[in-house]
Design an enzyme around this catalytic site. Structure first.
Site, PDB file in Angstrom:
ATOM      1  N   GLY A  51       0.795  -1.223   0.000  1.00 39.74           N
ATOM      2  CA  GLY A  51       0.000   0.000   0.000  1.00 39.74           C
ATOM      3  C   GLY A  51       0.828   1.273   0.000  1.00 39.74           C
ATOM      4  N   ASP A 110       6.669  -7.138  15.011  1.00 41.40           N
ATOM      5  CA  ASP A 110       5.565  -6.301  15.466  1.00 41.40           C
ATOM      6  C   ASP A 110       6.050  -4.890  15.811  1.00 41.40           C
ATOM      7  OD1 ASP A 110       3.348  -5.191  16.531  1.00 41.40           O
ATOM      8  OD2 ASP A 110       3.125  -6.605  18.196  1.00 41.40           O
ATOM      9  N   ALA A 111       5.683  -3.942  14.963  1.00 38.36           N
ATOM     10  CA  ALA A 111       6.150  -2.560  15.131  1.00 38.36           C
ATOM     11  C   ALA A 111       5.687  -1.946  16.454  1.00 38.36           C
ATOM     12  CB  ALA A 111       5.643  -1.701  13.979  1.00 38.36           C
ATOM     13  N   TYR A 223      -7.232   9.741   6.265  1.00 41.79           N
ATOM     14  CA  TYR A 223      -8.245   9.843   5.228  1.00 41.79           C
ATOM     15  C   TYR A 223      -9.403  10.650   5.795  1.00 41.79           C
ATOM     16  CZ  TYR A 223     -11.608   8.670   1.645  1.00 41.79           C
ATOM     17  OH  TYR A 223     -12.530   8.760   0.629  1.00 41.79           O
ATOM     18  N   TYR A 233     -16.578   6.647   8.223  1.00 40.35           N
ATOM     19  CA  TYR A 233     -15.143   6.878   8.312  1.00 40.35           C
ATOM     20  C   TYR A 233     -14.791   8.050   9.232  1.00 40.35           C
ATOM     21  CZ  TYR A 233     -10.323   6.196   7.268  1.00 40.35           C
ATOM     22  OH  TYR A 233      -8.995   5.911   7.425  1.00 40.35           O
ATOM     23  N   LEU A 269      -8.106   4.393  -1.646  1.00 40.93           N
ATOM     24  CA  LEU A 269      -7.631   3.421  -2.626  1.00 40.93           C
ATOM     25  C   LEU A 269      -7.835   2.008  -2.126  1.00 40.93           C
ATOM     26  CD1 LEU A 269      -4.166   4.717  -3.852  1.00 40.93           C
ATOM     27  CD2 LEU A 269      -6.213   4.387  -5.213  1.00 40.93           C
TER      28      LEU A 269
HETATM   29  P1  NAD Z   1      -1.714  -1.734   4.032  1.00 39.79           P
HETATM   30  O1  NAD Z   1      -2.540  -2.782   4.702  1.00 39.79           O
HETATM   31  O2  NAD Z   1      -1.491  -1.862   2.567  1.00 39.79           O
HETATM   32  O3  NAD Z   1      -0.258  -1.658   4.733  1.00 39.79           O
HETATM   33  C1  NAD Z   1      -0.066  -1.832   6.092  1.00 39.79           C
HETATM   34  C2  NAD Z   1       1.409  -2.019   6.414  1.00 39.79           C
HETATM   35  O4  NAD Z   1       1.547  -2.124   7.838  1.00 39.79           O
HETATM   36  C3  NAD Z   1       2.054  -3.283   5.847  1.00 39.79           C
HETATM   37  O5  NAD Z   1       3.383  -3.006   5.467  1.00 39.79           O
HETATM   38  C4  NAD Z   1       2.072  -4.258   7.037  1.00 39.79           C
HETATM   39  O6  NAD Z   1       3.102  -5.242   6.984  1.00 39.79           O
HETATM   40  C5  NAD Z   1       2.334  -3.270   8.153  1.00 39.79           C
HETATM   41  N1  NAD Z   1       1.906  -3.751   9.462  1.00 39.79           N
HETATM   42  C6  NAD Z   1       0.659  -4.038   9.892  1.00 39.79           C
HETATM   43  N2  NAD Z   1       0.694  -4.398  11.200  1.00 39.79           N
HETATM   44  C7  NAD Z   1       1.978  -4.328  11.592  1.00 39.79           C
HETATM   45  C8  NAD Z   1       2.667  -4.552  12.804  1.00 39.79           C
HETATM   46  N3  NAD Z   1       2.019  -4.931  13.917  1.00 39.79           N
HETATM   47  N4  NAD Z   1       4.006  -4.402  12.827  1.00 39.79           N
HETATM   48  C9  NAD Z   1       4.706  -4.026  11.725  1.00 39.79           C
HETATM   49  N5  NAD Z   1       4.102  -3.753  10.548  1.00 39.79           N
HETATM   50  C10 NAD Z   1       2.766  -3.908  10.487  1.00 39.79           C
HETATM   51  O7  NAD Z   1      -2.391  -0.355   4.417  1.00 39.79           O
HETATM   52  P2  NAD Z   1      -2.543   1.067   3.671  1.00 39.79           P
HETATM   53  O8  NAD Z   1      -3.910   1.150   3.107  1.00 39.79           O
HETATM   54  O9  NAD Z   1      -1.361   1.374   2.826  1.00 39.79           O
HETATM   55  O10 NAD Z   1      -2.569   2.027   4.950  1.00 39.79           O
HETATM   56  C11 NAD Z   1      -1.441   2.703   5.449  1.00 39.79           C
HETATM   57  C12 NAD Z   1      -1.913   3.980   6.106  1.00 39.79           C
HETATM   58  O11 NAD Z   1      -2.533   4.813   5.126  1.00 39.79           O
HETATM   59  C13 NAD Z   1      -2.968   3.749   7.205  1.00 39.79           C
HETATM   60  O12 NAD Z   1      -2.743   4.673   8.242  1.00 39.79           O
HETATM   61  C14 NAD Z   1      -4.266   4.068   6.494  1.00 39.79           C
HETATM   62  O13 NAD Z   1      -5.299   4.458   7.368  1.00 39.79           O
HETATM   63  C15 NAD Z   1      -3.808   5.217   5.601  1.00 39.79           C
HETATM   64  N6  NAD Z   1      -4.703   5.535   4.461  1.00 39.79           N
HETATM   65  C16 NAD Z   1      -5.186   4.548   3.647  1.00 39.79           C
HETATM   66  C17 NAD Z   1      -6.056   4.887   2.622  1.00 39.79           C
HETATM   67  C18 NAD Z   1      -6.652   3.846   1.713  1.00 39.79           C
HETATM   68  O14 NAD Z   1      -7.645   4.127   1.044  1.00 39.79           O
HETATM   69  N7  NAD Z   1      -6.077   2.668   1.629  1.00 39.79           N
HETATM   70  C19 NAD Z   1      -6.381   6.232   2.377  1.00 39.79           C
HETATM   71  C20 NAD Z   1      -5.819   7.197   3.190  1.00 39.79           C
HETATM   72  C21 NAD Z   1      -4.969   6.846   4.240  1.00 39.79           C
END
Ligand code: NAD
Length: 391
Positions: A51, A110-111, A223, A233, A269
């Site tokens: 993502g 785990d971050a 978002y 949301y 997205l």
């Molecule tokens: P995603 O699920 O594609 O990515 C999440 C990432 O976090 C991955 O790399 C995963 O390995 C990592 N992760 C999850 N739990 C973990 C843990 N405990 N320790 C270490 N790593 C961990 O998600 P995304 O959609 O790219 O979302 C990322 C950010 O962007 C979020 O804050 C989300 O709210 C925000 N966001 C998403 C959207 C959308 O529409 N997808 C829009 C705006 C903002």
């Protein structure tokens, strides 16, 4: 092994190593074909494997030429199970980065834990000395707290039941869904998981260890979306967490001299995190259609390259009156939202195909797992046991 998609609900339980690698390559090629972005040298990306986090890491490495450390929570291949897409993405990312002479290492764990924070600090000290950018892009359904208890995040309203249209992506039908309100405890837990507490814990740990450069930028993603998604949301349990994230950005900037924290409000997205939110996928399929027709649709990499190049690392960071970076500027354009709203009011199972880009939604969904990528032979026997070079 011959790897085919196995879709269960919101996720696909298999991932294609070659397809995921191609996906990463396409994103790298996109960035390499565009003007470079000076300004970041050593970048830590927390949530770096899929993502927005992956696209941020690619932009940092291939546009800024930065050394990158990624943190992710992914599963390698075992037995008959393929690895998760984020694992294959990271294997490919590191290979391409190393081929271009770029430093790239990844910590899988785990971050939220203190151990992973310490591992990252040790790695920065050993290899880079300091980092000058920290991207916080975690999306997680749960968080294990220091005392061993678990908090789970929920996608519910905060203000009574809410009923609206939703899409059944598999059946390609529109129906109504009623989303229940979250309890106070669920809201609190969602804020613990997706709010800013852990982001601040990271900055506290990194700063305390002396591994932040004199001027460090840190950024987390949010978002907001249009009114029709607000009950789910912005005003929902996840929105409370995002409010907390925003408040945390202000605290970080105030409390850590030399550190400037930003929230970037990104476009909606299809990612593994967003596919599970009720109502929102129908909105996104309509949005995709409208934005594609206008020629302004973007995926994660287009968003993150534009964020790095045009907004964050421009001569002066481009922020709105609240201090947020608005990568949802095109999504929220009045003409876009007007058309989305008109389609939303009319949409039903019969006209879904004309008013929404369901094919585009599925295309993005399959791409996330490395499927449906041009040029990949899905009947070929592929090696699923792929190593991430630095792990
Ligand atoms: P995603 O699920 O594609 O990515 C999440 C990432 O976090 C991955 O790399 C995963 O390995 C990592 N992760 C999850 N739990 C973990 C843990 N405990 N320790 C270490 N790593 C961990 O998600 P995304 O959609 O790219 O979302 C990322 C950010 O962007 C979020 O804050 C989300 O709210 C925000 N966001 C998403 C959207 C959308 O529409 N997808 C829009 C705006 C903002």
């Amino acid at each position: 092994m011959i790897v085919q998609p196995k879709v269960r609900g919101f996720i696909c339980t298999t991932a294609h190593p070659v397809g995921c690698g191609e996906n990463v390559k396409e994103q790298i090629d996109y960035v390499k074909a565009r003007p470079k972005t000076p300004g970041a040298k050593n970048v830590l990306v927390i949530g770096s494997s899929t993502g927005y986090g992956l696209a941020s890491r690619i932009s940092a490495a291939f546009s800024c030429g930065a050394s990158t450390i990624g943190v992710m929570f992914e599963r390698p291949q075992s037995g008959k199970r393929t690895a998760t897409p984020g694992w294959y993405n990271t294997a490919a990312f590191e290979e391409y980065a190393h081929a271009d002479g770029l430093y790239a290492k990844t910590i899988n764990g785990d971050a939220f834990s203190q151990e992973v924070k310490q591992q990252v600090i040790d790695l920065i000290k050993k290899d880079l000395g300091q980092v000058d950018m920290v991207v916080y892009s975690l999306a997680s359904p749960r968080r294990t707290m220091a005392d061993g208890t678990t908090c789970s995040s929920v996608l519910k309203t905060t203000d009574g039941e809410y009923t609206n249209k939703t899409i059944d992506l598999a059946a390609r039908t529109v129906s109504e869904v009623t989303v229940p309100p979250a309890t106070q405890e669920e809201i609190r837990d969602t804020v613990k998981v997706m709010g800013g507490e852990d982001w601040k814990d990271w900055i506290t740990a990194l700063s305390g260890a002396g591994v932040l450069a004199e001027h460090t930028v840190t950024m987390a993603y949010s978002y907001l979306g249009p009114e029709l998604t607000h009950p789910m949301y912005r005003n929902g349990s996840i929105g409370r967490a995002k409010e907390h994230l925003f408040a945390t950005s202000k605290e970080i900037t105030q409390e850590f001299p030399g550190v400037t924290a930003y929230i970037s409000v990104n476009k909606g997205l299809v990612t593994q995190a967003s596919a599970a939110i009720p109502i929102v996928p129908l909105y996104m399929s309509i949005l995709y259609k409208v934005m594609k027709e206008k020629g302004i649709h973007e995926g994660c990499i287009e968003q993150m390259y534009r964020l790095f190049h045009d907004k964050l690392l421009a001569d002066k960071p481009q922020v709105d009156e609240d201090g947020m970076i608005r990568m949802d500027d095109w999504e929220m354009r009045e003409d876009v939202q007007q058309e989305v709203k008109q389609a939303w009011d009319r949409i039903n199972s019969d006209n879904l195909q004309q008013l929404a880009d369901v094919d585009g939604y599925w295309e993005d969904f399959y791409h996330m797992f490395g499927f449906g990528i041009d040029g990949v032979d899905y009947d070929a026997d592929v090696e699923v046991d792929k190593a991430v070079p630095s792990i």
